[in-house]
Design a protein around this motif. Structure first.
Motif, PDB file in Angstrom:
ATOM      1  N   THR A  75       0.831  -1.213   0.000  1.00 56.15           N
ATOM      2  CA  THR A  75       0.000   0.000   0.000  1.00 56.15           C
ATOM      3  C   THR A  75       0.858   1.252   0.000  1.00 56.15           C
ATOM      4  N   PHE A  76       1.902   1.258   0.808  1.00 62.13           N
ATOM      5  CA  PHE A  76       2.791   2.424   0.866  1.00 62.13           C
ATOM      6  C   PHE A  76       3.508   2.618  -0.476  1.00 62.13           C
ATOM      7  N   VAL A  77       3.963   1.520  -1.073  1.00 60.86           N
ATOM      8  CA  VAL A  77       4.672   1.612  -2.350  1.00 60.86           C
ATOM      9  C   VAL A  77       3.766   2.165  -3.442  1.00 60.86           C
ATOM     10  N   ILE A  78       2.560   1.622  -3.557  1.00 61.66           N
ATOM     11  CA  ILE A  78       1.640   2.061  -4.609  1.00 61.66           C
ATOM     12  C   ILE A  78       1.163   3.485  -4.347  1.00 61.66           C
ATOM     13  N   THR A  79       1.061   3.879  -3.081  1.00 60.00           N
ATOM     14  CA  THR A  79       0.672   5.257  -2.763  1.00 60.00           C
ATOM     15  C   THR A  79       1.689   6.249  -3.305  1.00 60.00           C
ATOM     16  N   THR A  80       2.962   5.855  -3.378  1.00 55.83           N
ATOM     17  CA  THR A  80       3.986   6.735  -3.953  1.00 55.83           C
ATOM     18  C   THR A  80       3.971   6.713  -5.482  1.00 55.83           C
ATOM     19  N   GLY A  81       3.102   5.884  -6.056  1.00 58.29           N
ATOM     20  CA  GLY A  81       3.059   5.761  -7.506  1.00 58.29           C
ATOM     21  C   GLY A  81       3.987   4.690  -8.036  1.00 58.29           C
ATOM     22  N   LEU A 124      -0.512  -0.602  12.975  1.00 55.41           N
ATOM     23  CA  LEU A 124       0.699   0.227  12.857  1.00 55.41           C
ATOM     24  C   LEU A 124       0.776   0.888  11.485  1.00 55.41           C
ATOM     25  N   GLY A 125       0.396   0.138  10.438  1.00 54.82           N
ATOM     26  CA  GLY A 125       0.395   0.697   9.087  1.00 54.82           C
ATOM     27  C   GLY A 125      -0.584   1.845   8.952  1.00 54.82           C
ATOM     28  N   TRP A 126      -1.782   1.676   9.537  1.00 61.72           N
ATOM     29  CA  TRP A 126      -2.790   2.752   9.493  1.00 61.72           C
ATOM     30  C   TRP A 126      -2.269   3.990  10.201  1.00 61.72           C
ATOM     31  N   PHE A 127      -1.694   3.798  11.384  1.00 57.20           N
ATOM     32  CA  PHE A 127      -1.166   4.936  12.139  1.00 57.20           C
ATOM     33  C   PHE A 127      -0.053   5.629  11.368  1.00 57.20           C
ATOM     34  N   LEU A 128       0.842   4.844  10.770  1.00 54.99           N
ATOM     35  CA  LEU A 128       1.976   5.410  10.039  1.00 54.99           C
ATOM     36  C   LEU A 128       1.515   6.218   8.830  1.00 54.99           C
ATOM     37  N   LEU A 129       0.501   5.723   8.135  1.00 53.99           N
ATOM     38  CA  LEU A 129       0.040   6.400   6.922  1.00 53.99           C
ATOM     39  C   LEU A 129      -0.826   7.611   7.221  1.00 53.99           C
ATOM     40  N   ASN A 130      -1.617   7.535   8.285  1.00 58.65           N
ATOM     41  CA  ASN A 130      -2.615   8.574   8.531  1.00 58.65           C
ATOM     42  C   ASN A 130      -2.288   9.552   9.647  1.00 58.65           C
ATOM     43  N   ARG A 131      -1.331   9.202  10.493  1.00 58.87           N
ATOM     44  CA  ARG A 131      -1.092  10.045  11.657  1.00 58.87           C
ATOM     45  C   ARG A 131       0.364  10.480  11.827  1.00 58.87           C
ATOM     46  N   THR A 132       1.181  10.285  10.819  1.00 56.64           N
ATOM     47  CA  THR A 132       2.587  10.662  10.945  1.00 56.64           C
ATOM     48  C   THR A 132       3.049  11.482   9.739  1.00 56.64           C
ATOM     49  N   THR A 133       4.151  12.165   9.923  1.00 63.20           N
ATOM     50  CA  THR A 133       4.760  12.923   8.823  1.00 63.20           C
ATOM     51  C   THR A 133       5.183  11.989   7.695  1.00 63.20           C
ATOM     52  N   PHE A 134       5.649  10.802   8.057  1.00 57.96           N
ATOM     53  CA  PHE A 134       6.046   9.826   7.040  1.00 57.96           C
ATOM     54  C   PHE A 134       4.882   9.515   6.105  1.00 57.96           C
ATOM     55  N   VAL A 185       2.084  10.222   0.722  1.00 57.84           N
ATOM     56  CA  VAL A 185       0.976  10.666  -0.130  1.00 57.84           C
ATOM     57  C   VAL A 185       1.417  11.820  -1.030  1.00 57.84           C
ATOM     58  N   ALA A 186       2.194  12.742  -0.470  1.00 57.94           N
ATOM     59  CA  ALA A 186       2.660  13.901  -1.246  1.00 57.94           C
ATOM     60  C   ALA A 186       3.564  13.468  -2.397  1.00 57.94           C
ATOM     61  N   VAL A 187       4.466  12.529  -2.143  1.00 57.29           N
ATOM     62  CA  VAL A 187       5.369  12.049  -3.191  1.00 57.29           C
ATOM     63  C   VAL A 187       4.582  11.373  -4.300  1.00 57.29           C
ATOM     64  N   GLY A 188       3.562  10.629  -3.945  1.00 54.62           N
ATOM     65  CA  GLY A 188       2.748   9.964  -4.953  1.00 54.62           C
ATOM     66  C   GLY A 188       1.863  10.916  -5.725  1.00 54.62           C
ATOM     67  N   GLY A 189       1.398  11.979  -5.047  1.00 49.24           N
ATOM     68  CA  GLY A 189       0.520  12.935  -5.714  1.00 49.24           C
ATOM     69  C   GLY A 189       1.253  13.812  -6.716  1.00 49.24           C
ATOM     70  N   LEU A 242      -3.530   3.374  -8.248  1.00 45.33           N
ATOM     71  CA  LEU A 242      -2.327   2.884  -8.911  1.00 45.33           C
ATOM     72  C   LEU A 242      -1.426   4.030  -9.347  1.00 45.33           C
ATOM     73  N   ALA A 243      -2.028   5.173  -9.659  1.00 44.88           N
ATOM     74  CA  ALA A 243      -1.260   6.338 -10.095  1.00 44.88           C
ATOM     75  C   ALA A 243      -0.554   7.027  -8.932  1.00 44.88           C
ATOM     76  N   GLY A 244      -0.912   6.653  -7.694  1.00 41.34           N
ATOM     77  CA  GLY A 244      -0.297   7.257  -6.522  1.00 41.34           C
ATOM     78  C   GLY A 244      -1.085   8.439  -6.004  1.00 41.34           C
ATOM     79  N   GLY A 245      -0.739   8.878  -4.805  1.00 41.74           N
ATOM     80  CA  GLY A 245      -1.374  10.054  -4.236  1.00 41.74           C
ATOM     81  C   GLY A 245      -2.523   9.757  -3.294  1.00 41.74           C
ATOM     82  N   ARG A 246      -2.958   8.500  -3.230  1.00 47.25           N
ATOM     83  CA  ARG A 246      -4.012   8.136  -2.286  1.00 47.25           C
ATOM     84  C   ARG A 246      -3.829   6.686  -1.858  1.00 47.25           C
ATOM     85  N   GLY A 247      -3.801   6.472  -0.556  1.00 44.66           N
ATOM     86  CA  GLY A 247      -3.662   5.126  -0.033  1.00 44.66           C
ATOM     87  C   GLY A 247      -4.604   4.910   1.134  1.00 44.66           C
ATOM     88  N   THR A 248      -5.031   3.683   1.329  1.00 37.45           N
ATOM     89  CA  THR A 248      -5.940   3.370   2.423  1.00 37.45           C
ATOM     90  C   THR A 248      -5.617   1.999   2.999  1.00 37.45           C
TER      91      THR A 248
END
Length: 346
Positions: free
Chosen positions: A89-95, A206-216, A221-225, A289-295
């Motif tokens: 999920t993290f990889v695809i979120t970056t595109g 942990l994955g949810w917290f890392l993606l939704n509640r941290t700078t990382f 998401v920003a890199v993928g967008g 798949l294009a990146g910028g959004r992950g869940t």
């Protein structure tokens, strides 16, 4: 440009302006795409799909499908796939894309079950599996970020190389886990639920917290967008990509430990085609798949949908070829739905 100059160039907002802006943007998104195009709507749609699958399973399989043992089977099968899918999920979120996770899992399982590794005890086995996963992920990330190699090609090369190395180490033979302490720790149930399912639940949280509640997560998401905009905002895009692929490798290492606990065997064939199921689960879950959004929630639901569907097919003795066709149709449908929703929200 200094921080003072940047601050001076940005107009001051009245108190509460940010909150009002967020409310207006959310309302605009609802007007454009409707409720179902938002995160909550997409997740509700996935829950409905999962419930419909359960209804079909109960109608065709009866008590055999609805039994507690079968439920635990579904969760156990989904646990290994689920952990790998969290990293994906993290990889695809970056595109990007990571085709190597299945082979890395196989390599980690083989390396952790060699006689030399097992002789040092379960802790070394675990550390070895995690180190192999992170190491492979770091290599992928460095080649992609700094070598400027397309993610598809770089991870495809790792897929082939990791599988070949696993075959060389194991000499194409299955290596049995003989460390009883390892099996006692990771095999079996805890409070009536398989321990590997608990591991999946912990990784998902942990994955949810890392993606939704941290700078990382925000940087991912920003890199993928928009990578260029992320760079201009001060994000070190290349370094962040290395971290993301290392994270994907880490989840593959964790999944290797889980598959060793489930099967008590390390093999170069472990994880074969797992990367395709992981990508499918992530895409069906709603990550672009294009990146910028992950869940992460969507990914978990996507994993449960695929494992439940497979279980229903098995109970009803459906041919494996038909299963593959059905999964392909679901993947294509999910991508088409993503594209339609994306057009409606632009």
């Amino acid at each position: 440009m200094s921080e003072q100059q940047v601050s001076a160039s940005v107009p001051m907002k009245k108190p509460g302006a940010d909150e009002s802006s967020r409310v207006e943007n959310a309302a605009s998104e609802r007007r454009k795409g409707g409720f179902m195009s938002g995160p909550a709507g997409r997740n509700i749609g996935l829950v409905v799909a999962l419930l419909l699958l359960c209804v079909v399973g109960f109608a065709t399989g009866g008590e055999r499908f609805a039994s507690v043992s079968n439920l635990m089977t579904i969760l156990s099968l989904g646990a290994v796939l689920g952990v790998v899918s969290i990293g994906m999920t993290f990889v695809i979120t970056t595109g990007g894309i990571d085709l190597s996770v299945g082979s890395v899992l196989g390599l980690a399982s083989v390396w952790a079950t060699t006689l030399a590794t097992q002789s040092y005890g379960w802790a070394v086995m675990v550390i070895c599996a995690l180190a192999v996963g992170v190491g492979a992920g770091l290599i992928n990330g460095l080649i992609i970020a700094y070598g400027k190699v397309v993610a598809f090609i770089a991870t495809l090369a790792m897929l082939v190389a990791a599988r070949g190395l696993a075959e060389l180490i194991a000499q194409k033979r299955t290596q049995v886990v003989k460390d009883s302490a390892f099996l006692d720790l990771f095999k079996g149930n805890l409070l009536g639920v398989p321990k590997i399912v608990w591991i999946f639940a912990i990784v998902a949280v942990l994955g949810w917290f890392l993606l939704n509640r941290t700078t990382f997560g925000r940087r991912t998401v920003a890199v993928g967008g928009n990578p260029e905009a992320a760079r201009l905002a001060g994000i070190k895009v290349q370094r962040h990509l290395v971290y993301v692929y290392a994270l994907s490798g880490l989840t593959a290492g964790i999944a290797a430990i889980m598959i060793l606990a489930r099967t008590s065997a390390g093999s170069s064939t472990n994880g074969t085609l797992l990367e395709l199921d992981a990508i499918a689960a992530v895409v069906v879950g709603g990550t672009l798949l294009a990146g910028g959004r992950g869940t992460i929630v969507g990914t978990v639901l996507g994993v449960l949908i695929f494992t439940t569907l497979t279980n229903v097919f098995i109970i009803n003795n459906v041919d494996s070829s038909v299963q593959a066709i059905a999964k392909g149709v679901i993947i294509v449908g999910a991508v088409l739905l993503q594209q339609r929703l994306a057009r409606r929200t632009t």
